[in-house]
Scaffold this motif. Sequence first.
Motif: not given
Length: 133
Positions: A21-50
Amino acid sequence: MLAMYLAVLDDRSSEEQFIDVYNTYKRLVYHTAYKILGDSYLAEDVLQEVFLYVAKNFSKIHRENCHKLAAYLVSCSRSRAYDMLRKQREEPLEEVPDAPDDAPVPDDATVSTDNIQHLTELIGQMKPMYRDP
């Protein structure tokens, strides 16, 4: 980071499923967060939280339908990203400490004259290409 998620899992038999599940969806979660936040570090934080949330509740999450799981992860990442944006907006700006009560109050005319003279000297020291504008 994956080791931390695996340590949270209740059942050791679900480790391989979680890794898939992690390997399949990690990019989807990251890019979804990055579109909203516009910051790669914050998007990684969202990825970790999710995925930390997913690991904690992995036995409750239905993984049979990949489309529903993807939609669920996108929803989680959006809500976490918007929460992060909201928290950033609510953070107070750093406050400049107040001057002590017994501090002398400068005369406005003296301060502005001194500042103008100092700025004029600094501008005179600049290269012509920076001084002209």
